[in-house]
Write a protein that holds these residues in place. Structure first.
Motif, mmCIF file in Angstrom:
data_model
loop_
_atom_site.group_PDB
_atom_site.id
_atom_site.type_symbol
_atom_site.label_atom_id
_atom_site.label_comp_id
_atom_site.label_asym_id
_atom_site.label_seq_id
_atom_site.Cartn_x
_atom_site.Cartn_y
_atom_site.Cartn_z
ATOM 1 N N THR A 147 17.007 -0.766 32.253
ATOM 2 C CA THR A 147 16.428 -2.076 32.576
ATOM 3 C C THR A 147 14.950 -1.896 32.884
ATOM 4 O O THR A 147 14.563 -1.062 33.702
ATOM 5 N N ILE A 148 14.121 -2.697 32.239
ATOM 6 C CA ILE A 148 12.668 -2.586 32.378
ATOM 7 C C ILE A 148 12.163 -3.757 33.220
ATOM 8 O O ILE A 148 12.406 -4.922 32.898
ATOM 9 N N SER A 149 11.455 -3.438 34.313
ATOM 10 C CA SER A 149 11.004 -4.459 35.253
ATOM 11 C C SER A 149 9.486 -4.551 35.289
ATOM 12 O O SER A 149 8.783 -3.691 34.740
ATOM 13 N N LEU A 150 8.988 -5.580 35.957
ATOM 14 C CA LEU A 150 7.556 -5.784 36.112
ATOM 15 C C LEU A 150 6.932 -4.567 36.785
ATOM 16 O O LEU A 150 7.439 -4.061 37.771
ATOM 17 N N GLU A 176 12.358 -12.287 38.295
ATOM 18 C CA GLU A 176 12.979 -11.874 37.040
ATOM 19 C C GLU A 176 13.858 -10.646 37.274
ATOM 20 O O GLU A 176 13.433 -9.703 37.940
ATOM 21 N N PRO A 177 15.075 -10.624 36.751
ATOM 22 C CA PRO A 177 15.954 -9.476 36.936
ATOM 23 C C PRO A 177 15.611 -8.274 36.056
ATOM 24 O O PRO A 177 16.290 -7.243 36.122
ATOM 25 N N GLY A 178 14.572 -8.384 35.238
ATOM 26 C CA GLY A 178 14.242 -7.327 34.289
ATOM 27 C C GLY A 178 14.914 -7.583 32.943
ATOM 28 O O GLY A 178 15.735 -8.490 32.806
ATOM 29 N N TRP A 179 14.551 -6.794 31.952
ATOM 30 C CA TRP A 179 15.113 -7.028 30.625
ATOM 31 C C TRP A 179 15.654 -5.728 30.026
ATOM 32 O O TRP A 179 15.302 -4.632 30.439
ATOM 33 N N GLN A 180 16.526 -5.904 29.027
ATOM 34 C CA GLN A 180 17.178 -4.764 28.360
ATOM 35 C C GLN A 180 17.158 -4.972 26.844
ATOM 36 O O GLN A 180 17.093 -6.112 26.364
ATOM 37 N N CYS A 181 17.240 -3.892 26.126
ATOM 38 C CA CYS A 181 17.264 -3.956 24.665
ATOM 39 C C CYS A 181 18.652 -4.371 24.166
ATOM 40 O O CYS A 181 19.675 -4.006 24.755
ATOM 41 N N LYS A 182 18.645 -5.107 23.049
ATOM 42 C CA LYS A 182 19.902 -5.450 22.366
ATOM 43 C C LYS A 182 19.987 -4.780 21.001
ATOM 44 O O LYS A 182 21.048 -4.330 20.593
ATOM 45 N N LEU A 188 2.118 -10.233 40.139
ATOM 46 C CA LEU A 188 1.668 -10.326 38.753
ATOM 47 C C LEU A 188 0.559 -9.328 38.455
ATOM 48 O O LEU A 188 0.357 -8.928 37.298
ATOM 49 N N LEU A 189 -0.165 -8.907 39.493
ATOM 50 C CA LEU A 189 -1.237 -7.922 39.318
ATOM 51 C C LEU A 189 -0.706 -6.568 38.872
ATOM 52 O O LEU A 189 -1.473 -5.719 38.405
#
Length: 516
Positions: free
Chosen positions: A63-66, A47-53, A447-448
């Protein structure tokens, strides 16, 4: 007069031009049929991480990652209020594998090793019946085609099924491939041939990192990497069948034709004596699983071998699959870990000629633990300091990876020498099965991070230390004669009236009961 295959190879070239060409071909097949289909998961299942819209419901600007404490925040806001980062696409972004479906990306990777485990068991009997060559190239062709088909997956379940089939085929052809690689070299160079054949794996993993950097769309990347391997299945018309298998089937004429070609390319003369199998090959039998637990010493060897294989596999694959989440750049991380792993095999081969197997294995496991612990100690400060981040990447992708690969390469040799000839097949088979189980589990190591950021490398450190301790309790095998039977070093235990091996433990004189 008669002559064995090993004696012939000593006369016609133990590691000449023929063996070099063969080794280069198998390097490429290992790379295109194994390294690429497996290691591509690091890119297409991440996953490339996610960002707020929407700043009203989502206040973050980065960018928020695992592994980030805010990672699950997106599960509490509307889906349209956040988006994936634009670094690359993957099955996670394609099929929206988030929140309650967030583990499915790791499931697709673990499916490869589930298939691997099944394929290595089911197809091994076919190799004994139909030869090494047919299963090798048939399964290799299917692996490449299914890998290519997975690029057109309409849904996640179809992609996961393709990955399982790819893993099944890898498990099916990996043993015949390694057998053909090593048995055409003489006894003096068999370890060299077996060590060099992994070079292509790491070289092409480096190349894969560069290709993935250039092709950020997962379907295009899968198609581009799936096509080249198909062309290598044409090697069926050029690569020879196993000479030892032909001799076991009584097809000496065909075996002589193959060895004559080896002699011609190496510029040597083919001996005129009749070919025969060595005494050990003639008496070879499949061991009984129960024999692994026939005495306390054998139980100790068996369990320690399983532990070493499990640990080396979990650490090696766990580090590989953690590359996107350890911090820094995913492509550089994969490149660094591959560069670190590449010299491990030749260095391991060189060390085994001078030092004992037990010492090298114990030290390599301990140094792998040092790398994992160092990664943990640097984790907190690495989030805000590039220097600490570089140190964290070095400890994980270089120190832990390099030493885990040395352990992984040496455990093959050490386990083969620990088990007597009569049960070496079953001993090695169950040990490799242990490695497949841990490889399956290692896919979930990243995932841990959701549970606790220290868990993945904490588990790796614990396994490495346990394996080092277990290793140091085993006997040294360097320059020691190979045990030919369970009772080769002492008298066989007395049999009971029922004919079972009930009586005296061959290792320590205690009573032993045969397992039924």
């Amino acid at each position: 007069m008669t002559i064995t295959t090993d004696e012939v190879l000593e006369q016609i070239g133990s590691f000449g031009r023929y063996q070099i060409v063969l080794n280069i071909f198998f390097n490429l097949t290992y790379a295109l049929w194994w390294a690429v289909p497996v290691m591509i998961s690091v890119f297409i299942a991440s996953e490339p991480g996610w960002q707020c819209k929407n700043t009203l419901t989502c206040p973050y600007t980065d960018t928020i990652s695992l592994g980030d404490t805010r990672y699950k925040y997106r599960c509490n806001i509307p889906r349209e209020d956040w988006k994936f980062a634009n670094d690359f696409t993957s099955i996670v972004t394609e099929f929206d594998l988030v929140c309650e479906r967030g583990s499915l990306g790791f499931v697709s990777t673990s499916m490869i090793f589930a298939g691997f485990f099944i394929g290595s068991i089911l197809v091994s009997t076919l190799s004994d019946r139909f030869g090494r060559k047919r299963p090798l190239f048939l399964c290799g062709f299917i692996c490449c085609v299914v890998h290519l088909i997975s690029a057109f997956s309409p849904a996640f379940w179809f992609f996961a099924l393709c990955r399982c089939i790819v893993g099944f085929m890898i498990g099916a052809y990996s043993i015949p491939l390694f057998v053909l690689t090593s048995e055409f070299s003489g006894m003096r160079h068999r370890g060299v041939a077996g060590g060099l054949v992994w070079t292509g794996f790491f070289l092409f993993t480096m190349i894969l990192a560069g290709v993935a950097y250039a092709i950020r769309e997962w379907r295009e990347l899968t198609m581009f990497t799936g096509v080249p391997g198909i062309f290598f299945t044409a090697g069926y018309f050029f690569i020879p069948e196993s000479v030892r298998w032909l001799l076991k089937k009584g097809r000496e004429d065909q075996a002589r034709v193959i060895l004559r070609k080896v002699a011609e390319l190496n510029g040597k003369e083919m001996p005129t004596e009749s070919l025969e199998l060595s005494q050990e090959e003639q008496n070879e039998r499949l061991g009984d699983f129960r024999d692994l637990f026939v005495s306390r010493k054998m139980i100790h060897k068996t369990l320690c071998s399983w532990l070493m294989w499990f640990s080396a596999s979990f650490i090696s694959w766990g580090i590989a699959f953690s590359a996107p989440f350890v911090g820094g750049n995913i492509y550089i991380n994969v490149l660094i870990s591959s560069i670190a792993a590449l010299p491990a095999y030749p260095i391991s081969a060189a060390l085994t000629m001078k030092f004992g197997r037990r010492k090298i294995l114990g030290v390599s496991f301990l140094l792998a633990a040092v790398g994992a612990i160092g990664t943990l100690l640097l984790s907190d400060k690495a989030e805000n300091d590039k220097g600490y981040m570089a140190g964290k990447i070095f400890m994980s992708m270089v120190v832990a990876k390099f030493n885990s690969e040395i352990a992984f390469s040496l455990v093959y040799i050490y386990s083969a020498e620990l088990f007597p000839t009569t049960i070496r097949n079953v001993g090695m088979g169950t040990s490799t099965a242990s490695a497949r189980v841990s490889a399956f589990a290692s896919a979930y190591a990243p995932l841990l991070l959701i549970v606790h950021r220290f868990l993945p490398y904490g588990i790796m450190a614990g396994l490495a230390i346990a394996a080092a301790i277990g290793c140091m309790t085993l006997p040294e095998t360097l320059n020691q004669p190979t045990m030919e039977s369970l009772y080769s070093d002492q008298s066989e235990p007395m049999k009971g009236a029922d004919g079972n091996r009930n009586g005296v433990d061959p290792d320590n004189g205690e009573e032993t009961v045969a397992l039924m």
